[in-house]
Design an enzyme around this catalytic site. Structure first.
Site, PDB file in Angstrom:
ATOM      1  N   CYS A 128      36.289  43.315  66.708  1.00 10.45           N
ATOM      2  CA  CYS A 128      36.022  42.213  67.630  1.00 10.45           C
ATOM      3  C   CYS A 128      36.035  40.841  66.962  1.00 10.45           C
ATOM      4  CB  CYS A 128      34.640  42.472  68.202  1.00 10.45           C
ATOM      5  SG  CYS A 128      34.588  42.364  69.947  1.00 10.45           S
TER       6      CYS A 128
HETATM    7  N1  LIG Z   1      33.784  47.782  69.675  1.00 14.90           N
HETATM    8  C1  LIG Z   1      33.132  46.689  70.017  1.00 14.90           C
HETATM    9  O1  LIG Z   1      32.032  46.462  69.534  1.00 14.90           O
HETATM   10  C2  LIG Z   1      33.663  45.714  71.042  1.00 14.90           C
HETATM   11  C3  LIG Z   1      32.789  44.723  71.517  1.00 14.90           C
HETATM   12  C4  LIG Z   1      33.240  43.838  72.480  1.00 14.90           C
HETATM   13  C5  LIG Z   1      34.552  43.930  72.931  1.00 14.90           C
HETATM   14  N2  LIG Z   1      35.404  44.888  72.448  1.00 14.90           N
HETATM   15  C6  LIG Z   1      36.736  44.940  73.027  1.00 14.90           C
HETATM   16  O2  LIG Z   1      36.803  46.051  73.921  1.00 14.90           O
HETATM   17  C7  LIG Z   1      38.101  46.629  73.914  1.00 14.90           C
HETATM   18  C8  LIG Z   1      38.009  48.089  73.559  1.00 14.90           C
HETATM   19  O3  LIG Z   1      37.477  48.216  72.249  1.00 14.90           O
HETATM   20  P1  LIG Z   1      36.842  49.559  71.687  1.00 14.90           P
HETATM   21  O4  LIG Z   1      36.106  49.178  70.447  1.00 14.90           O
HETATM   22  O5  LIG Z   1      36.123  50.303  72.761  1.00 14.90           O
HETATM   23  O6  LIG Z   1      38.167  50.380  71.293  1.00 14.90           O
HETATM   24  P2  LIG Z   1      38.237  51.903  70.814  1.00 14.90           P
HETATM   25  O7  LIG Z   1      39.416  51.979  69.901  1.00 14.90           O
HETATM   26  O8  LIG Z   1      36.902  52.375  70.351  1.00 14.90           O
HETATM   27  O9  LIG Z   1      38.550  52.711  72.136  1.00 14.90           O
HETATM   28  C9  LIG Z   1      39.677  52.572  72.881  1.00 14.90           C
HETATM   29  C10 LIG Z   1      40.005  53.905  73.534  1.00 14.90           C
HETATM   30  O10 LIG Z   1      41.079  53.672  74.447  1.00 14.90           O
HETATM   31  C11 LIG Z   1      41.928  54.794  74.408  1.00 14.90           C
HETATM   32  N3  LIG Z   1      43.211  54.378  74.967  1.00 14.90           N
HETATM   33  C12 LIG Z   1      44.144  53.549  74.458  1.00 14.90           C
HETATM   34  N4  LIG Z   1      45.149  53.359  75.339  1.00 14.90           N
HETATM   35  C13 LIG Z   1      44.841  54.061  76.446  1.00 14.90           C
HETATM   36  C14 LIG Z   1      45.474  54.269  77.700  1.00 14.90           C
HETATM   37  N5  LIG Z   1      46.634  53.684  78.006  1.00 14.90           N
HETATM   38  N6  LIG Z   1      44.888  55.091  78.591  1.00 14.90           N
HETATM   39  C15 LIG Z   1      43.709  55.689  78.297  1.00 14.90           C
HETATM   40  N7  LIG Z   1      43.050  55.529  77.134  1.00 14.90           N
HETATM   41  C16 LIG Z   1      43.613  54.723  76.221  1.00 14.90           C
HETATM   42  C17 LIG Z   1      41.949  55.205  72.961  1.00 14.90           C
HETATM   43  O11 LIG Z   1      42.341  56.559  72.798  1.00 14.90           O
HETATM   44  C18 LIG Z   1      40.487  54.965  72.554  1.00 14.90           C
HETATM   45  O12 LIG Z   1      39.691  56.129  72.715  1.00 14.90           O
HETATM   46  C19 LIG Z   1      38.906  45.784  72.921  1.00 14.90           C
HETATM   47  O13 LIG Z   1      39.570  44.778  73.636  1.00 14.90           O
HETATM   48  C20 LIG Z   1      37.851  45.186  72.029  1.00 14.90           C
HETATM   49  O14 LIG Z   1      38.276  43.973  71.451  1.00 14.90           O
HETATM   50  C21 LIG Z   1      34.970  45.791  71.515  1.00 14.90           C
END
Ligand SMILES: NC(=O)c1ccc[n+]([C@@H]2O[C@H](COP(=O)([O-])OP(=O)(O)OC[C@H]3O[C@@H](n4cnc5c(N)ncnc54)[C@H](O)[C@@H]3O)[C@@H](O)[C@H]2O)c1
Length: 456
Positions: free
Chosen positions: A278
């Site tokens: 992030c």
């Molecule tokens: N991790 C954090 O602390 C955090 C905090 C705030 C915002 N974000 C934002 O949230 C979003 C997600 O981040 P995250 O950390 O949860 O990612 P992550 O990598 O933990 O999880 C994403 C999931 O999406 C799945 N995926 C990808 N493409 C897909 C599709 N087309 N259909 C179904 N599933 C699919 C992947 O297999 C994975 O399990 C990002 O934009 C990130 O910047 C993350």
């Protein structure tokens, strides 16, 4: 009543009575807690993920995210109102679709919107009148209306009329035991009033506070501004640490005292560099979009460069301190740490999480090895470094057990990620030299008796 008003009315009704069915696309660190929150607040919820292992583990109730309450996933699954699937056909059944897929950077450090595009294309194939689609992934201002909306509108359905579309930035803070998905206020934005009301209704139903803003782009900007604020302040505090050290002033003591000011100051703390999916990423989305819009973000850009340089600077500092104390038997100038053994405490990018994405600890490990040191690590969350990460050459390395005997093998122990589990008293007694990037020992009032403590 016209057709859009009737779709709108019926979805409002479904939300109010908790009869709306929710689908969450992407069951990662953001999507899974969100899906569980929707379930816990009474909605029938389906999580859709491409990763079969993730889907199976969630359906078995496994604790796939360590900081979620024990048994929470299993209880949701047992309720019969929560499930995971790989099958995107589940989208057609949903009334509300939340997109939580990754938004990383390309090799050129530009927004990588591949996952958002792919998810939107899949949703478009199943889109039906009356559905609400909300993007939660962190994206550049304008992405919902200029990238996602056209994809969803490739069929005959139109946003704001046949279906509804909005953006709500994720504010998940992994490992934070004071706030969770339910209690963190949620900013919501949309480009038409009917969509905005539905997004607001839905989040009001699952979190304690929804904060409406005037457009999807505004909501998108909120997220990037929050993360850019952190990025710049982290760069600033690391700069202050170095500058104040040169004046023999302890930055930690300064921050503690400055924090007593009841207004106009917010504490940030020095560390070994930034990591995670992030903070290092979102500011790059803002910079990229600013240039595209004919503007620029030089302060954010400088902060990013400065943050990226921290692990290498830390490695150089550790090398200088070690050599000043013990001398160097290095065969080559490029390997001044040859013959030294160093233990890194914590490999995750932050305290008490099992996530190494963009972890500065791994960058530091590589740097110290480049300087010739033999480096091991201890991390209760990573008994073994997994295959397929961003640092493939490190895959398979194993966490060293923390004992008096093992600590005796190292010329230095460096505290990188201040997980709460390790026995810091033991380190204080047994380590020959401690580099503390987190002020762990002073904060906990632990006196270092075995060797020397250097705050870096
Ligand atoms: N991790 C954090 O602390 C955090 C905090 C705030 C915002 N974000 C934002 O949230 C979003 C997600 O981040 P995250 O950390 O949860 O990612 P992550 O990598 O933990 O999880 C994403 C999931 O999406 C799945 N995926 C990808 N493409 C897909 C599709 N087309 N259909 C179904 N599933 C699919 C992947 O297999 C994975 O399990 C990002 O934009 C990130 O910047 C993350």
């Amino acid at each position: 009543m016209n057709i859009e008003a009737s779709h709108h009315q019926s979805l409002r009704q479904l939300i109010a009575t908790r009869k709306a069915r929710v689908a969450v696309v992407g069951l990662g660190y953001v999507g899974l807690p969100l899906a569980l929150t929707a379930h816990d607040e009474g909605f029938d919820t389906t999580g859709i993920d491409l990763d079969p292992e993730r889907v199976n583990k969630v359906n078995q109730g496994d604790q796939v995210i360590s900081y979620l309450a024990p048994g929470r996933i299993a209880r949701a699954v047992d309720s019969g109102r929560f499930r995971a699937t790989q099958d995107s056909a589940a989208l057609a059944e949903a009334d509300i679709v939340l997109i939580c897929v990754p938004t990383p950077l390309t090799e050129a450090q530009e927004p990588d919107m591949r996952y958002v595009t792919a998810a939107a294309e899949t949703i478009a194939r199943h889109l039906r009148p009356g559905q609400l689609v909300v993007l939660e992934s962190s994206v550049w201002p304008g992405a919902t209306s200029t990238l996602v909306r056209p994809i969803l509108e490739t069929g005959a359905l139109r946003a704001g009329a046949d279906f509804f579309l909005g953006f709500s930035p994720e504010r998940e803070d992994p490992g934070n035991d004071k706030f969770d998905t339910h209690t963190i206020p949620k900013v919501v934005g949309a480009d038409d009033p009917l969509s905005l009301q539905l997004v607001e209704d839905f989040y009001r139903a699952i979190v304690t506070q929804a904060v409406p803003v005037s457009s999807a782009a505004t909501a998108e900007a909120v997220k990037l501004v929050e993360n850019s604020f952190r990025t710049v302040n982290i760069a600033l505090v690391n700069e202050l640490k170095t500058a104040l050290e040169a004046m023999d002033v302890d930055v930690w003591e300064v921050i503690q005292a400055a924090s007593t000011k009841p207004f106009g100051f917010m504490p940030f703390y020095p560390g070994p560099g930034i990591g995670g999916a992030c903070i290092p990423v979102s500011p790059a989305y803002l910079s990229w979009r600013a240039i595209e819009a004919g503007s620029a973000t030089p302060i954010i850009d400088l902060a990013r460069t400065s943050n990226d340089a921290v692990p290498a600077a830390l490695a150089a500092r550790i090398a200088t301190e070690l050599i000043a104390r013990n001398g160097s038997s290095a065969p080559a100038e490029s390997q001044p740490l040859a013959g030294y053994k160093i233990l890194l405490m914590g490999i995750a990018y932050k305290r008490d999480v099992e996530d190494t994405r963009r972890s500065p600890a791994l960058v530091l490990l590589g740097e110290l090895e480049r300087l010739g040191a033999e480096v091991d690590y201890h991390d209760p969350y990573f008994p073994r470094l997994p295959e397929g990460g961003e640092f493939p050459t490190l895959a398979g390395r194993q966490s060293v057990a923390l004992t008096a005997e093992s600590l005796g093998r190292y010329e230095a122990v460096a505290i990188i990620t201040d997980h709460s589990a390790p026995d810091y008293d033991l380190i204080a007694r047994e380590a020959a030299l401690i580099f503390d990037t987190r002020n762990v020992f002073e904060k906990a009032g632990i006196k270092v008796t075995g060797g020397r403590l250097v705050k870096v």
